[in-house]
Design a protein around this motif. Sequence first.
Motif, PDB file in Angstrom:
ATOM      1  N   PRO A   1     -40.956  -5.020 -14.743  1.00 41.53           N
ATOM      2  CA  PRO A   1     -40.013  -4.913 -13.624  1.00 41.53           C
ATOM      3  C   PRO A   1     -39.285  -6.236 -13.388  1.00 41.53           C
ATOM      4  O   PRO A   1     -39.866  -7.319 -13.529  1.00 41.53           O
ATOM      5  CB  PRO A   1     -40.918  -4.545 -12.439  1.00 41.53           C
ATOM      6  N   ASN A   2     -38.013  -6.127 -13.061  1.00 43.74           N
ATOM      7  CA  ASN A   2     -37.161  -7.275 -12.728  1.00 43.74           C
ATOM      8  C   ASN A   2     -36.990  -8.251 -13.897  1.00 43.74           C
ATOM      9  O   ASN A   2     -36.660  -9.420 -13.692  1.00 43.74           O
ATOM     10  CB  ASN A   2     -37.696  -8.016 -11.494  1.00 43.74           C
ATOM     11  N   GLN A   3     -37.237  -7.775 -15.120  1.00 46.55           N
ATOM     12  CA  GLN A   3     -36.979  -8.557 -16.316  1.00 46.55           C
ATOM     13  C   GLN A   3     -36.051  -7.751 -17.222  1.00 46.55           C
ATOM     14  O   GLN A   3     -36.018  -6.520 -17.169  1.00 46.55           O
ATOM     15  CB  GLN A   3     -38.271  -8.881 -17.069  1.00 46.55           C
ATOM     16  N   HIS A   4     -35.291  -8.448 -18.072  1.00 49.23           N
ATOM     17  CA  HIS A   4     -34.400  -7.752 -18.987  1.00 49.23           C
ATOM     18  C   HIS A   4     -35.194  -6.943 -20.012  1.00 49.23           C
ATOM     19  O   HIS A   4     -36.278  -7.352 -20.440  1.00 49.23           O
ATOM     20  CB  HIS A   4     -33.521  -8.756 -19.743  1.00 49.23           C
ATOM     21  N   VAL A   5     -34.651  -5.784 -20.403  1.00 44.86           N
ATOM     22  CA  VAL A   5     -35.170  -5.081 -21.562  1.00 44.86           C
ATOM     23  C   VAL A   5     -34.865  -5.948 -22.780  1.00 44.86           C
ATOM     24  O   VAL A   5     -33.726  -6.366 -22.986  1.00 44.86           O
ATOM     25  CB  VAL A   5     -34.505  -3.699 -21.718  1.00 44.86           C
ATOM     26  N   ALA A   6     -35.876  -6.264 -23.567  1.00 42.23           N
ATOM     27  CA  ALA A   6     -35.696  -7.225 -24.658  1.00 42.23           C
ATOM     28  C   ALA A   6     -36.545  -6.839 -25.849  1.00 42.23           C
ATOM     29  O   ALA A   6     -37.472  -6.023 -25.760  1.00 42.23           O
ATOM     30  CB  ALA A   6     -36.047  -8.641 -24.186  1.00 42.23           C
ATOM     31  N   GLY A   7     -36.229  -7.437 -27.003  1.00 38.84           N
ATOM     32  CA  GLY A   7     -36.990  -7.182 -28.213  1.00 38.84           C
ATOM     33  C   GLY A   7     -36.643  -8.178 -29.294  1.00 38.84           C
ATOM     34  O   GLY A   7     -35.728  -9.003 -29.146  1.00 38.84           O
ATOM     35  N   LEU A   8     -37.382  -8.110 -30.392  1.00 44.50           N
ATOM     36  CA  LEU A   8     -37.137  -8.948 -31.554  1.00 44.50           C
ATOM     37  C   LEU A   8     -36.448  -8.112 -32.619  1.00 44.50           C
ATOM     38  O   LEU A   8     -36.957  -7.066 -33.017  1.00 44.50           O
ATOM     39  CB  LEU A   8     -38.446  -9.515 -32.106  1.00 44.50           C
ATOM     40  N   ALA A   9     -35.286  -8.579 -33.084  1.00 40.18           N
ATOM     41  CA  ALA A   9     -34.495  -7.839 -34.064  1.00 40.18           C
ATOM     42  C   ALA A   9     -34.354  -8.650 -35.342  1.00 40.18           C
ATOM     43  O   ALA A   9     -34.202  -9.882 -35.300  1.00 40.18           O
ATOM     44  CB  ALA A   9     -33.113  -7.510 -33.503  1.00 40.18           C
ATOM     45  N   GLU A  10     -34.391  -7.958 -36.466  1.00 38.81           N
ATOM     46  CA  GLU A  10     -34.175  -8.601 -37.766  1.00 38.81           C
ATOM     47  C   GLU A  10     -32.680  -8.592 -38.051  1.00 38.81           C
ATOM     48  O   GLU A  10     -32.171  -7.782 -38.818  1.00 38.81           O
ATOM     49  CB  GLU A  10     -34.969  -7.871 -38.845  1.00 38.81           C
TER      50      GLU A  10
ATOM     51  N   ASP B   1     -38.481 -16.169 -30.326  1.00 41.64           N
ATOM     52  CA  ASP B   1     -39.325 -14.974 -30.372  1.00 41.64           C
ATOM     53  C   ASP B   1     -40.010 -14.700 -29.039  1.00 41.64           C
ATOM     54  O   ASP B   1     -40.792 -13.782 -28.910  1.00 41.64           O
ATOM     55  CB  ASP B   1     -40.377 -15.080 -31.475  1.00 41.64           C
ATOM     56  N   VAL B   2     -39.693 -15.531 -28.037  1.00 46.30           N
ATOM     57  CA  VAL B   2     -40.260 -15.341 -26.699  1.00 46.30           C
ATOM     58  C   VAL B   2     -39.121 -15.436 -25.693  1.00 46.30           C
ATOM     59  O   VAL B   2     -38.374 -16.425 -25.691  1.00 46.30           O
ATOM     60  CB  VAL B   2     -41.330 -16.398 -26.368  1.00 46.30           C
ATOM     61  N   PRO B   3     -38.950 -14.408 -24.825  1.00 45.57           N
ATOM     62  CA  PRO B   3     -37.870 -14.492 -23.833  1.00 45.57           C
ATOM     63  C   PRO B   3     -38.121 -15.575 -22.807  1.00 45.57           C
ATOM     64  O   PRO B   3     -39.263 -15.862 -22.445  1.00 45.57           O
ATOM     65  CB  PRO B   3     -37.883 -13.100 -23.177  1.00 45.57           C
ATOM     66  N   GLU B   4     -37.056 -16.230 -22.386  1.00 45.01           N
ATOM     67  CA  GLU B   4     -37.161 -17.209 -21.316  1.00 45.01           C
ATOM     68  C   GLU B   4     -37.452 -16.502 -19.996  1.00 45.01           C
ATOM     69  O   GLU B   4     -37.233 -15.305 -19.854  1.00 45.01           O
ATOM     70  CB  GLU B   4     -35.842 -17.991 -21.198  1.00 45.01           C
ATOM     71  N   GLU B   5     -37.952 -17.275 -19.046  1.00 46.60           N
ATOM     72  CA  GLU B   5     -38.161 -16.722 -17.719  1.00 46.60           C
ATOM     73  C   GLU B   5     -36.793 -16.541 -17.070  1.00 46.60           C
ATOM     74  O   GLU B   5     -36.293 -17.411 -16.367  1.00 46.60           O
ATOM     75  CB  GLU B   5     -39.056 -17.641 -16.885  1.00 46.60           C
ATOM     76  N   ASP B   6     -36.182 -15.417 -17.359  1.00 46.45           N
ATOM     77  CA  ASP B   6     -34.812 -15.173 -16.922  1.00 46.45           C
ATOM     78  C   ASP B   6     -34.766 -13.875 -16.119  1.00 46.45           C
ATOM     79  O   ASP B   6     -34.396 -12.829 -16.634  1.00 46.45           O
ATOM     80  CB  ASP B   6     -33.894 -15.093 -18.142  1.00 46.45           C
ATOM     81  N   PRO B   7     -35.207 -13.912 -14.864  1.00 47.21           N
ATOM     82  CA  PRO B   7     -35.232 -12.684 -14.071  1.00 47.21           C
ATOM     83  C   PRO B   7     -33.840 -12.130 -13.828  1.00 47.21           C
ATOM     84  O   PRO B   7     -32.847 -12.854 -13.834  1.00 47.21           O
ATOM     85  CB  PRO B   7     -35.895 -13.120 -12.759  1.00 47.21           C
ATOM     86  N   ILE B   8     -33.791 -10.843 -13.628  1.00 50.15           N
ATOM     87  CA  ILE B   8     -32.519 -10.177 -13.375  1.00 50.15           C
ATOM     88  C   ILE B   8     -31.984 -10.606 -12.011  1.00 50.15           C
ATOM     89  O   ILE B   8     -32.736 -10.676 -11.030  1.00 50.15           O
ATOM     90  CB  ILE B   8     -32.703  -8.642 -13.410  1.00 50.15           C
ATOM     91  N   PRO B   9     -30.678 -10.911 -11.890  1.00 50.09           N
ATOM     92  CA  PRO B   9     -30.108 -11.237 -10.584  1.00 50.09           C
ATOM     93  C   PRO B   9     -30.372 -10.132  -9.573  1.00 50.09           C
ATOM     94  O   PRO B   9     -30.428  -8.952  -9.922  1.00 50.09           O
ATOM     95  CB  PRO B   9     -28.608 -11.376 -10.892  1.00 50.09           C
TER      96      PRO B   9
END
Length: 362
Positions: free
Chosen positions: A273-282, A339-347
């Motif tokens: 919750p309150n984080q971007h949908v994210a993933g690792l892409a080749e 390979d790790v998302p930053e602590e970047d919460p959604i506005p």
Amino acid sequence: MQYLEPRTDLPAKDDWSTGLILQDLRWGAKALGGIALVAAGGAVTCWFLPSSPGNTGALVVLAVVALLCALGPLMYRSETKAERRGLLERPWRRVPAWVAEDQQDATDRLLLDGLVLKGWFEDLPDMVLHRQEVFVCGPDAGGRAVVRVAGFAKMANAKVDAGEYPAREPEERPLGRPLDDPATAKACGGLRWGVRSWLWSAVPAGLGGLVVALSLFPLAPAGLVVGGLVLVAGLLGVPTAVEISRWYRDAVRAVENSAQWTPVPITLFPWQPNQHVAGLAEMPGGLALVQFVIPDLHVVANIADTGVMWIAGTHGDVIAVGVPRVPVLTFAAVQPDRDVPEEDPIPWIQRLRQPDFSGLPR
């Protein structure tokens, strides 16, 4: 190519993508319904206040908000008829299907083996023409059914039609330039509208300022409160809205400059919750972190089901992502060598409309 498909080996209500559709509808209905109730209560209060330009402006603003937000619960009631009727207690059935020739009325018709279903299927018939199959629950004793099509995270209500209709010829659409696909071209129109996202904050701010100005002479406390809240909310959202407009502009450039679709393997991180949908892409240049700024349900569900992300173009650190032959496009930010998302919460302004993707498979 692979598309999102519902499972056919268990009751439809237990299929994760069907549950995600219902969850998305439920979230929208609850969020908008709550706003509608509060706005309606405020509008009724303003109705009994002394007539003045400020109070009248507050009444109009609250009434418009209540009416627009009330559409969410109404759509939820319509879109979840199949669940209430018990149709989703049965498994989805994969059935060969064809599209009927255009009829005189506004409804579409799908021709199944020995069965004709009619309804407002919107963009679904184009995929049926390509795949020549649908997923069906029903019909029940009343002749009502619900339909899904590969690639779409949506359901469509249908009813049995007793008529006989000729079938349209199947269409072959080889993958080429994204904008050569009518479905993608239609979705790109939505991206172009997104370039004007700043209006979603600028217009409320201007409207709130107008109500405040009208409430000064004669003094109207209700108008000052309503106008002030709308003004402040609009102003607070301007920086985020301007940034989102920039994302949309880059995504439009990406699609317009793209000569082909690019499929890449991707693994989504568990949704938070309150984080971007994210993933690792080749990505073609190597492993990269991909974050979806405004995730689209169709796009994310297809990625989760197939493990493939279809890129419709790139522009700088922005990629336009869609699903070939499905009229959906969104965009994502790419960060190579991470390979790790930053602590970047959604506005905060985006949290008000953040879909719940907790139903995605892990």
